[in-house]
Scaffold this active site. Sequence first.
Site, short mmCIF file in Angstrom:
data_model
loop_
_atom_site.label_atom_id
_atom_site.label_comp_id
_atom_site.label_asym_id
_atom_site.label_seq_id
_atom_site.Cartn_x
_atom_site.Cartn_y
_atom_site.Cartn_z
N ASP A 8 -2.61 8.65 4.48
CA ASP A 8 -2.32 8.38 3.08
C ASP A 8 -0.84 8.68 2.91
OD1 ASP A 8 -1.92 8.47 0.36
OD2 ASP A 8 -3.17 10.24 0.01
N LYS A 70 8.58 5.93 -1.63
CA LYS A 70 7.54 4.90 -1.74
C LYS A 70 7.78 3.98 -2.95
CE LYS A 70 2.50 4.72 -2.02
NZ LYS A 70 1.32 5.57 -1.90
N GLU A 147 -5.55 2.25 -1.58
CA GLU A 147 -5.87 3.67 -1.75
C GLU A 147 -7.23 3.92 -2.43
OE1 GLU A 147 -2.29 5.00 -3.60
OE2 GLU A 147 -1.17 4.74 -1.74
N ASP A 169 -7.23 6.66 -9.79
CA ASP A 169 -6.26 7.30 -8.91
C ASP A 169 -4.91 7.44 -9.60
OD1 ASP A 169 -4.52 8.07 -6.96
OD2 ASP A 169 -5.05 6.52 -5.52
#
Length: 587
Positions: A8, A70, A147, A169
């Site tokens: 992850d 990211k 994810e 999430d």
Amino acid sequence: MTKAIGIDLGTTYSVAAIIEDGQAKVIKNAEGENLTPSVFAETAQGHKLVGSVAKSQAAANTEKTVMSIKRHIGSDYRVSLNGRSYSPQEISSFILRKIKSDAENYLGEEVKKAVITVPAYFNDGQRQATKDAGRIAGLDVIRIINEPTAASLAYGLDREDIQTILVWDLGGGTFDVSILELGDGFFHVKAVSGNTRLGGDDWDQRLLDYFAEKFLNEHGVDIRSDKYALQRLKEACEKAKRELSCQPGVKISLPFIKPACPPAGWSEADRARAGRTQNGKLKDPEVSIDRETFEAITSDLREKLVGPTRLALSDARLSPDEIDRIVLVGGSTRMPSVRELVEKIFNKKPYVKINPDEVVGIGAAVQAGVLTGEISDVVLVDVTPLSLGVETQGGLFTKIIHRNAAIPTSAGQIFTNAEDNQAVMDIHVLQGEREMAVDNFSLGQFQLTDIPTLPRGKAHVEVSFKIDVNGIVKVSAQELHTEKQTGIKIDASYLLSDEQVKQAVSEAEAHAEEDMKKRESLEINIQADSMIRAAELVVEEKKGKLSTSYLRQIESVIFKVKEAMAQGESGLIKNKTEALRKLLEKM
Ligand code: AMP
């Protein structure tokens, strides 16, 4: 197949996991921690630091410390360190390299393969860049998965009693909602939604703004003017935010902050209140906030979580009470106000037994285990967030793969040349839900050349779309006589944010009727035009072979169709085109 790890690669933290004895386990890093900060830094001497060492020196080395990379992956953003320019994928590769090496130490064997997770809304370029980061780090990235999908994989392996789950999430930089249907080891992603620009960092920023103002007003210190102090405050805010999840209030103190002169116009009383000495020096300045205030200054951020949730529910055609279980993922879901919001929307408590920081990494390991054969009987089906297609005659958008189609998928459609002897065909690839091409998102264009010179409608070009298991889109066009083929991999210059997807869907709904009318009217005109051309060809070719009165009749109806087209009367055009068709049929 050799072992593969699941990673992850988070905005703030990364997690690696592996299947051992049929169970997914988090791999501890060299520091003995489950979470590795996704932070990279270079020292003045050019030494590279990754993880907690990079994070802990961040305040003293802000300029050479890279956080939240990211957020930029897949873009042309560059980081300059010690005179060298790095792409986001290179920076990410340093983080992945540490994860790879820590996993190798833990496992005592070389790690070559990995499954890496990305937010569901990452576009092709962002997915490709993530894959490249893995490759630069020496990893063979065998799969990129979403994810939230990974979270349900971790969660749902032995949950046959639960049929529909919603994964919420909220990480450091992104928010994803996914609705999945589970059963007999089969996962079907029914809908995805989210916001690629909303996460815990935004809550930190709110606290930072709040405290910076307080420092200025209460102590006369402008934290924002000092990079070092600002970085220290940033870190303190993130910590305070976490503490506010379990405490009713927090205090931030920044000892040894550069003593700044009190602002002009401050009275003795102001100085005393701010804890300054006679000569203006500052004692340890302290500011505080209670949870209620924190929740009030971030209420609009929470509001932003509602839209994507409702959109996912409506896409899945489910009402909130039809969700069997709500799974929380990402550190930011630890905020009590966020949990209360979930409870308010669904009228049900979210499922919190699963560790929200590790669940995605564990799911990635499960997927890795499926691919290496260590885990069987699990199938994963993902979906496309928006429809994909091409621009066709008259500026229409022709959908080839529809929204929420299960991936991997491929589909094609055959198109003909719109003009006589058309040697080149422009293929304009779009995504969206509107009827007209111009109202959708352009993903790229390419040309198919050297099409054989044929009359209109006689050359056949097949346009094919292929979305692979990683969500990467490839479009190709092939002329069917010559089999000449060309294509593109989708250019990553666009960013599919939640706002864009939400806007695309709601605009399509709002304009549905008007768009449909536009489309119908255009199609009527295109048909009329084709019929006129066909009829004119008949008149040309059959002169002398058919009766003059019949040919005159055709010419007269052609004229009427043209007249109707000039008036722009769709009903009339349709009537006259039909009349012309019937007349030609007689022949
Ligand atoms: P992730 O990207 O899932 O690792 O999530 C990281 C984000 O979760 C960061 O913004 C953290 O500050 C935030 N976070 C972690 N723990 C907590 C907590 N206890 N309360 C609030 N936010 C948290």
